[in-house]
Design a protein around this motif. Sequence first.
Motif, PDB file in Angstrom:
ATOM      1  N   GLY A  83       0.357  -1.809   0.048  1.00  0.00           N
ATOM      2  CA  GLY A  83       0.002  -0.120  -0.295  1.00  0.00           C
ATOM      3  C   GLY A  83       1.081   1.273   0.420  1.00  0.00           C
ATOM      4  N   GLU A  86       1.192   4.090  -3.708  1.00  0.00           N
ATOM      5  CA  GLU A  86       0.133   4.681  -5.100  1.00  0.00           C
ATOM      6  C   GLU A  86       0.767   5.182  -6.422  1.00  0.00           C
ATOM      7  OE1 GLU A  86      -2.854   3.615  -4.293  1.00  0.00           O
ATOM      8  OE2 GLU A  86      -2.852   3.023  -1.467  1.00  0.00           O
ATOM      9  N   ARG A  94      -7.670   2.705  -8.258  1.00  0.00           N
ATOM     10  CA  ARG A  94      -7.149   2.313  -6.831  1.00  0.00           C
ATOM     11  C   ARG A  94      -8.902   1.974  -6.444  1.00  0.00           C
ATOM     12  NH1 ARG A  94      -2.434  -0.642  -5.657  1.00  0.00           N
ATOM     13  NH2 ARG A  94      -0.217   1.300  -7.507  1.00  0.00           N
ATOM     14  N   GLU A  96     -10.893  -0.895  -4.878  1.00  0.00           N
ATOM     15  CA  GLU A  96     -10.861  -1.604  -4.056  1.00  0.00           C
ATOM     16  C   GLU A  96      -9.912  -2.446  -4.693  1.00  0.00           C
ATOM     17  OE1 GLU A  96     -14.426  -4.416  -3.489  1.00  0.00           O
ATOM     18  OE2 GLU A  96     -15.403  -2.883  -5.104  1.00  0.00           O
ATOM     19  N   MET A  97      -8.596  -2.776  -3.711  1.00  0.00           N
ATOM     20  CA  MET A  97      -7.790  -3.493  -4.529  1.00  0.00           C
ATOM     21  C   MET A  97      -7.787  -4.429  -3.524  1.00  0.00           C
ATOM     22  SD  MET A  97      -4.223  -1.395  -5.028  1.00  0.00           S
ATOM     23  CE  MET A  97      -3.237  -2.615  -3.868  1.00  0.00           C
ATOM     24  N   CYS A  98      -7.196  -6.183  -4.004  1.00  0.00           N
ATOM     25  CA  CYS A  98      -7.265  -7.100  -3.070  1.00  0.00           C
ATOM     26  C   CYS A  98      -5.934  -7.172  -1.977  1.00  0.00           C
ATOM     27  CB  CYS A  98      -6.912  -7.908  -4.330  1.00  0.00           C
ATOM     28  SG  CYS A  98      -7.574  -9.709  -5.218  1.00  0.00           S
ATOM     29  N   GLU A  99      -7.019  -7.711  -1.230  1.00  0.00           N
ATOM     30  CA  GLU A  99      -5.995  -7.951  -0.208  1.00  0.00           C
ATOM     31  C   GLU A  99      -4.606  -8.965  -0.339  1.00  0.00           C
ATOM     32  OE1 GLU A  99      -6.026  -6.384   2.861  1.00  0.00           O
ATOM     33  OE2 GLU A  99      -7.856  -4.997   2.597  1.00  0.00           O
ATOM     34  N   ASN A 123       1.041  -8.899  -9.415  1.00  0.00           N
ATOM     35  CA  ASN A 123       1.092  -7.490  -9.425  1.00  0.00           C
ATOM     36  C   ASN A 123      -0.258  -7.391  -9.961  1.00  0.00           C
ATOM     37  OD1 ASN A 123       3.478  -7.100  -7.660  1.00  0.00           O
ATOM     38  ND2 ASN A 123       4.479  -6.483  -9.597  1.00  0.00           N
ATOM     39  N   ALA A 126      -3.403  -8.037  -8.120  1.00  0.00           N
ATOM     40  CA  ALA A 126      -3.578  -7.409  -6.484  1.00  0.00           C
ATOM     41  C   ALA A 126      -3.962  -5.862  -6.423  1.00  0.00           C
ATOM     42  CB  ALA A 126      -2.029  -6.824  -5.885  1.00  0.00           C
ATOM     43  N   ASN A 127      -4.380  -4.998  -7.905  1.00  0.00           N
ATOM     44  CA  ASN A 127      -4.750  -4.460  -8.560  1.00  0.00           C
ATOM     45  C   ASN A 127      -6.144  -4.573  -9.038  1.00  0.00           C
ATOM     46  OD1 ASN A 127      -2.944  -1.956  -8.599  1.00  0.00           O
ATOM     47  ND2 ASN A 127      -1.767  -3.008 -10.030  1.00  0.00           N
ATOM     48  N   LEU A 128      -6.461  -5.478  -8.553  1.00  0.00           N
ATOM     49  CA  LEU A 128      -7.967  -6.189  -9.172  1.00  0.00           C
ATOM     50  C   LEU A 128      -9.406  -6.207  -7.549  1.00  0.00           C
ATOM     51  CD1 LEU A 128      -7.696  -8.875 -11.566  1.00  0.00           C
ATOM     52  CD2 LEU A 128      -8.621  -6.241 -12.239  1.00  0.00           C
TER      53      LEU A 128
END
Length: 176
Positions: A83, A86, A94, A96-99, A123, A126-128
């Motif tokens: 996080g 950014e 961004r 709701e990024m995947c945890e 990566n 993680a951006n979805l």
Amino acid sequence: RAAMALQAAPLLLDGPADSLVQVLLGRGVQLDSMAMHALTTLPPDHAAEILEYIVENHTHLRNPSKYITSTVSRGFVPRRSAGAVESAAPAMPRVEMCEPEVVEALRLKADEAGMALTNDALNALANLPAESAEEIVDFVLEKRGELRDPSNYIASTVARGYKSRRQGYAGPGSGG
């Protein structure tokens, strides 16, 4: 030749990154000047993270230099400080990024199915939103026999603007 050119060029990497380049040279992996330049544009800890990945996975990468250059040009998102950076990919909003735990669970799911995902693919996931990341991994696992490079499919599909199939849109690259 490339190794000699690399050693002749001044390395502008600090500490761990420089040491990792030396480890790669010792293993016969030669990075071209474009890859070295791309690494110098990153903070030292990010360059070291990419190089650590190359050291661990160089036997699976067709062209480590191209991997570095394309990863940096797409906006490298470090896994260690997910996080904190950014601005690494300003073109991607961004929402709701995947945890990180979800991305790790998806990586394990792919590993269990015999498919190793690259950092580029992870990566991108993680951006979805988590639901979309799960959906694309499920699709790739289902179609992996038809896809030449499942990780590249994930990274390029997300980069083009992945749309959920479950929401009625076939999404880019539906032909594989």
